[in-house]
Design a protein around this motif. Structure first.
Motif, PDB file in Angstrom:
ATOM      1  N   GLU A  14       0.826  -1.214   0.000  1.00 17.50           N
ATOM      2  CA  GLU A  14       0.000   0.000   0.000  1.00 17.50           C
ATOM      3  C   GLU A  14       0.857   1.259   0.000  1.00 17.50           C
ATOM      4  OE1 GLU A  14      -0.651  -2.677   1.834  1.00 17.50           O
ATOM      5  OE2 GLU A  14      -2.509  -3.306   0.857  1.00 17.50           O
ATOM      6  N   LYS A  15       1.919   1.249   0.807  1.00 15.88           N
ATOM      7  CA  LYS A  15       2.773   2.431   0.871  1.00 15.88           C
ATOM      8  C   LYS A  15       3.522   2.636  -0.439  1.00 15.88           C
ATOM      9  CE  LYS A  15       3.506   2.552   5.878  1.00 15.88           C
ATOM     10  NZ  LYS A  15       4.515   2.473   6.969  1.00 15.88           N
ATOM     11  N   TRP A  16       3.971   1.532  -1.044  1.00 15.42           N
ATOM     12  CA  TRP A  16       4.739   1.678  -2.281  1.00 15.42           C
ATOM     13  C   TRP A  16       3.865   2.190  -3.415  1.00 15.42           C
ATOM     14  CZ3 TRP A  16       4.134  -1.064  -6.953  1.00 15.42           C
ATOM     15  CH2 TRP A  16       5.079  -0.720  -7.919  1.00 15.42           C
ATOM     16  N   LEU A  17       2.718   1.571  -3.624  1.00 11.10           N
ATOM     17  CA  LEU A  17       1.865   1.986  -4.737  1.00 11.10           C
ATOM     18  C   LEU A  17       1.185   3.318  -4.451  1.00 11.10           C
ATOM     19  CD1 LEU A  17       0.914   1.078  -7.527  1.00 11.10           C
ATOM     20  CD2 LEU A  17      -1.051  -0.014  -6.435  1.00 11.10           C
ATOM     21  N   ASP A  18       0.911   3.575  -3.170  1.00  6.21           N
ATOM     22  CA  ASP A  18       0.321   4.860  -2.773  1.00  6.21           C
ATOM     23  C   ASP A  18      -0.954   5.146  -3.557  1.00  6.21           C
ATOM     24  OD1 ASP A  18       0.046   7.410  -1.595  1.00  6.21           O
ATOM     25  OD2 ASP A  18       1.272   8.348  -3.165  1.00  6.21           O
ATOM     26  N   TRP A  19      -1.849   4.127  -3.597  1.00  3.86           N
ATOM     27  CA  TRP A  19      -3.066   4.262  -4.391  1.00  3.86           C
ATOM     28  C   TRP A  19      -4.166   4.949  -3.601  1.00  3.86           C
ATOM     29  CZ3 TRP A  19      -3.241   3.195  -9.484  1.00  3.86           C
ATOM     30  CH2 TRP A  19      -4.488   3.284 -10.112  1.00  3.86           C
ATOM     31  N   GLN A  20      -4.730   6.019  -4.174  1.00  5.87           N
ATOM     32  CA  GLN A  20      -5.811   6.774  -3.562  1.00  5.87           C
ATOM     33  C   GLN A  20      -7.114   6.533  -4.336  1.00  5.87           C
ATOM     34  OE1 GLN A  20      -5.058   8.301  -0.683  1.00  5.87           O
ATOM     35  NE2 GLN A  20      -2.984   7.534  -1.019  1.00  5.87           N
ATOM     36  N   PRO A  21      -8.270   6.833  -3.718  1.00  5.27           N
ATOM     37  CA  PRO A  21      -9.553   6.499  -4.360  1.00  5.27           C
ATOM     38  C   PRO A  21      -9.734   7.035  -5.773  1.00  5.27           C
ATOM     39  CG  PRO A  21      -9.916   7.041  -2.062  1.00  5.27           C
ATOM     40  CD  PRO A  21      -8.465   7.347  -2.347  1.00  5.27           C
ATOM     41  N   ASN A  22      -9.152   8.188  -6.083  1.00  2.00           N
ATOM     42  CA  ASN A  22      -9.372   8.777  -7.410  1.00  2.00           C
ATOM     43  C   ASN A  22      -8.189   8.594  -8.363  1.00  2.00           C
ATOM     44  OD1 ASN A  22     -11.979   9.783  -6.761  1.00  2.00           O
ATOM     45  ND2 ASN A  22     -11.037  11.505  -5.682  1.00  2.00           N
ATOM     46  N   ASP A  23      -7.286   7.688  -8.028  1.00  2.00           N
ATOM     47  CA  ASP A  23      -6.107   7.489  -8.866  1.00  2.00           C
ATOM     48  C   ASP A  23      -6.431   6.697 -10.132  1.00  2.00           C
ATOM     49  OD1 ASP A  23      -4.443   8.929  -7.273  1.00  2.00           O
ATOM     50  OD2 ASP A  23      -3.588   7.210  -6.225  1.00  2.00           O
ATOM     51  N   ARG A  24      -5.542   6.860 -11.123  1.00  2.00           N
ATOM     52  CA  ARG A  24      -5.697   6.180 -12.407  1.00  2.00           C
ATOM     53  C   ARG A  24      -4.340   5.730 -12.910  1.00  2.00           C
ATOM     54  NH1 ARG A  24     -10.055   9.524 -16.072  1.00  2.00           N
ATOM     55  NH2 ARG A  24     -11.855   9.272 -14.680  1.00  2.00           N
ATOM     56  N   ALA A  48      -5.724  -2.808  -6.132  1.00  2.00           N
ATOM     57  CA  ALA A  48      -5.663  -1.654  -5.239  1.00  2.00           C
ATOM     58  C   ALA A  48      -6.871  -0.738  -5.424  1.00  2.00           C
ATOM     59  CB  ALA A  48      -4.377  -0.874  -5.479  1.00  2.00           C
ATOM     60  N   TYR A  49      -7.347  -0.634  -6.667  1.00  2.00           N
ATOM     61  CA  TYR A  49      -8.512   0.205  -6.949  1.00  2.00           C
ATOM     62  C   TYR A  49      -9.715  -0.231  -6.113  1.00  2.00           C
ATOM     63  CZ  TYR A  49     -12.496   2.104  -9.523  1.00  2.00           C
ATOM     64  OH  TYR A  49     -13.671   2.740  -9.867  1.00  2.00           O
ATOM     65  N   PHE A  50      -9.920  -1.533  -6.012  1.00  2.00           N
ATOM     66  CA  PHE A  50     -11.053  -2.034  -5.235  1.00  2.00           C
ATOM     67  C   PHE A  50     -10.731  -2.090  -3.742  1.00  2.00           C
ATOM     68  CE2 PHE A  50     -11.915  -3.620  -9.508  1.00  2.00           C
ATOM     69  CZ  PHE A  50     -13.243  -3.252  -9.649  1.00  2.00           C
ATOM     70  N   ASP A  51      -9.485  -2.355  -3.389  1.00  2.00           N
ATOM     71  CA  ASP A  51      -9.111  -2.430  -1.972  1.00  2.00           C
ATOM     72  C   ASP A  51      -9.241  -1.085  -1.275  1.00  2.00           C
ATOM     73  OD1 ASP A  51      -8.571  -5.101  -2.220  1.00  2.00           O
ATOM     74  OD2 ASP A  51      -6.391  -4.856  -2.364  1.00  2.00           O
ATOM     75  N   VAL A  52      -8.921  -0.001  -1.992  1.00  2.00           N
ATOM     76  CA  VAL A  52      -8.924   1.309  -1.350  1.00  2.00           C
ATOM     77  C   VAL A  52     -10.334   1.782  -1.017  1.00  2.00           C
ATOM     78  CG1 VAL A  52      -9.059   2.775  -3.426  1.00  2.00           C
ATOM     79  CG2 VAL A  52      -7.749   3.560  -1.429  1.00  2.00           C
TER      80      VAL A  52
END
Length: 242
Positions: A14-24, A48-52
């Motif tokens: 999670e920290k490496w990808l740093d995926w936020q709800p509105n990311d693409r 990550a898109y669904f996990d966040v």
């Protein structure tokens, strides 16, 4: 399902990808089935898109993953749930590619590795990219990038299914067509159109190119463990590789 190594050390996904709800995620392709060299990053971002935001699983839809085919087409990646309007066909002109990337508000950009070039872009497009894009990575069509600092690792055999269907698109057509009578009228119409679209692209990639792509992907598998590597780069370096 996924493990991450940064500079040879285990890292938090999670920290490496740093995926936020509105990311693409945006992946640039410039060779036949070249995107398979970044297949695990595509799959990781999809998860990550669904996990966040877990509630996304309650109303099935597609993750915000985009493929930009430079001078393509270079092969159908529908097996990765990259739906038609998120597969963007762009000329080989770097300015057109950057405009397409900015138009889709990409935050995580993945580009083919190569020799950086001194490129000229339309006014303000680089500034827009620098303001919005948070992470960039270089990938290799072979799945192993030179001077890599990041590795994505998985023991999940199901991840290979997406690759297999990209290499054998007729199997994907058959899979899609098995759902032609499932769901409401809108779902049936979408399924029929998707099957027709994939069927129409069966010969887009030559058999020789498929063999090469399969050879590359087989090489990242060792003792039933898949391992793809990437190199973290700056936004400016990513732009120089478009």
């Amino acid at each position: 399902m996924f493990e991450i190594e940064v500079d040879g050390q285990a890292a938090d996904r999670e920290k490496w990808l740093d995926w936020q709800p509105n990311d693409r995620l945006g992946v640039v392709l410039n060779s036949p089935l070249g995107g398979l060299g970044a297949s695990m990053l595509i799959q990781l971002a999809t998860a990550a898109y669904f996990d966040v935001r877990p509630t996304r699983r309650e109303a099935p839809h597609y993750a915000e993953v985009y493929v930009f085919q430079s001078g393509g087409p270079h092969g159908d990646l529908s097996s990765f749930d990259i739906v038609p309007h998120r597969e963007v066909f762009v000329s080989e002109e770097p300015g057109a590619m950057l405009e397409a990337i900015n138009d889709r508000a990409i935050t995580h950009l993945v580009v083919p590795d190569g020799t950086p070039r001194d490129l000229t872009f339309p006014w303000k497009e680089p500034e827009s990219a620098r303001d919005r894009i948070r992470h960039c990575y270089a990938y290799s069509v072979q799945g192993r990038t030179s001077d890599a600092d990041v590795a994505i690792i998985s023991r999940e055999s199901l991840l290979r299914d997406d690759v297999e269907l990209a290499l054998e698109p007729m199997k994907l057509v058959e899979n899609i067509e098995s759902y032609l009578d499932v769901g409401d009228a809108a779902n049936k119409l979408y399924t029929r159109k998707l099957a027709q679209r994939v069927r129409g692209r069966l010969n887009e990639v030559s058999e020789d190119d498929k063999i090469t792509a399969r050879t590359y992907h087989d090489a990242i598998l060792e003792n039933d463990i898949m391992r793809q590597t990437f190199r973290t780069i700056s936004v400016d370096t990513a732009l120089s590789l478009l």
